[in-house]
Design an enzyme around this catalytic site. Structure first.
Site, short mmCIF file in Angstrom:
data_model
loop_
_atom_site.label_atom_id
_atom_site.label_comp_id
_atom_site.label_asym_id
_atom_site.label_seq_id
_atom_site.Cartn_x
_atom_site.Cartn_y
_atom_site.Cartn_z
N GLY A 23 -40.53 -39.34 -19.71
CA GLY A 23 -39.22 -39.55 -19.11
C GLY A 23 -39.23 -40.16 -17.73
O GLY A 23 -38.35 -39.86 -16.92
N ASP A 82 -32.45 -38.68 -22.15
CA ASP A 82 -33.19 -37.76 -21.29
C ASP A 82 -32.61 -37.64 -19.89
O ASP A 82 -32.97 -36.72 -19.15
CB ASP A 82 -34.65 -38.21 -21.16
CG ASP A 82 -35.47 -37.91 -22.40
OD1 ASP A 82 -34.96 -37.21 -23.30
OD2 ASP A 82 -36.62 -38.38 -22.48
N LYS A 110 -41.59 -35.02 -17.16
CA LYS A 110 -41.45 -33.81 -17.98
C LYS A 110 -42.30 -33.96 -19.22
O LYS A 110 -42.59 -35.06 -19.69
CB LYS A 110 -39.99 -33.54 -18.34
CG LYS A 110 -39.24 -34.68 -19.02
CD LYS A 110 -39.38 -34.69 -20.54
CE LYS A 110 -38.55 -35.82 -21.14
NZ LYS A 110 -38.94 -36.14 -22.53
#
Length: 308
Positions: A116, A150, A25
């Site tokens: 992430g 995350d 992401k």
């Protein structure tokens, strides 16, 4: 998606073997709003899943084993991988899995890139455990929060506003134009440490910023998206650029391209530029080939990753 990336999200080869996609992401914007008594910073960020991904190959076995390796087409396949004991997938398995299995984790997402990667691997595995009826959605979310800020996002990775320390997630509704944007990603040869970035941010004495206004219930169109990115920016860009001076040079080159916006992804080293389409991102990348060679950078163009 990059040409080398599988176009399917889930592939079942046989009943005993399964391959899962763990997407990266981008933090398209990042504001630091405050700090909790326990030291965690309160953030507001626009998370956007993209088509650069690790893969988890899951095989039936009598005991648990996790093997990590770089995919041959990873941007930096020679980078050192973290120890298996520290891997979030192994921690997620120890926390809740009821069936033993072998997991082969093939990494493409660079370490320390701010995208992430480890969190996505863990969130993807937890999602598999939910679908395999080994854990409830409620327990998966609890474990995700314990594993890292995350990880909850990757239980259902969709373009979202994320606040708190990462546990408050509000998915967005996108117009067709917003859904079709393309990204040019540039990876420096060195990554960053999230802990060190926030430590340097505290030492800088920078004041906390106010949150950006947003309406998660309203469809997000291109004009709103670009205006939000330009207003929000990334509060940590200056701190990261001081640690890795080449970040400023990369962003300077990206911002001279005919893109809508260029910025730094979260606390990591990944720089990105937003284009109306994937083909326009790919075309612009050609003009930076000599710069990439000079600075020993890697680049890739990607689209939004969609959960089926």
């Amino acid at each position: 998606m990059p040409a080398w990336f599988p176009t399917v999200q889930t592939m079942i080869n046989c009943q005993s073997s399964l391959s899962l996609i763990a997407p990266a992401k981008l933090n398209l914007s990042l504001r630091v709003l405050g700090r909790r008594p326990d030291g965690y910073h309160l953030l507001q960020s626009l998370f956007w899943p993209i088509g650069l991904a690790d893969t988890l190959e899951i095989n039936a076995r009598e005991r648990f084993e996790l093997r990590c390796e770089w995919a041959a087409d990873a941007p930096y396949p020679q980078s050192q991988l973290p120890a298996v004991e520290e891997n979030l997938v192994a921690r997620a398995h120890r926390a809740c899995a009821k069936i033993q299995r072998e997991i082969v984790l093939r990494k493409r997402i660079p370490i320390g890139s701010g995208m992430g990667g480890g969190s996505s691997d863990a969130g993807t595995y937890l999602r598999f455990l939910i679908e395999n009826h080994e854990i409830s959605e409620l327990d998966a979310r609890r474990i995700a929060i314990e594993l890292g800020a995350d990880v909850p996002f990757f239980l259902d990775p969709r373009p979202s506003w994320v606040t708190g320390i990462g546990e408050e997630i509000r998915p967005l509704f996108l117009t067709a134009a917003a859904a079709s944007i393309g990204f040019l990603l540039v990876f420096p040869s060195s990554g960053t440490s999230t802990g060190r970035v926030f430590q340097n941010y505290r030492l800088s004495g920078k004041p906390f910023t106010a949150p950006s206004p947003f309406d998660a219930a309203a469809p997000l169109d291109i004009r709103d998206l670009i205006e939000t990115l330009r207003q929000s920016g990334n509060d940590l860009e200056e701190v990261v650029s001081q640690e890795l001076p080449q970040i400023a040079d990369i962003l300077g080159n990206l911002r001279r391209l005919p893109c809508w916006y260029a910025g730094l992804s979260g606390t990591g080293s990944t720089c990105f530029a937003v284009f109306p389409t994937l083909s326009e991102a790919s075309e612009s990348a050609k003009g930076l080939s000599s710069f990439f060679r000079m600075y020993n950078c890697r680049s890739v163009t990607v689209a939004t990753h969609w959960v089926s």
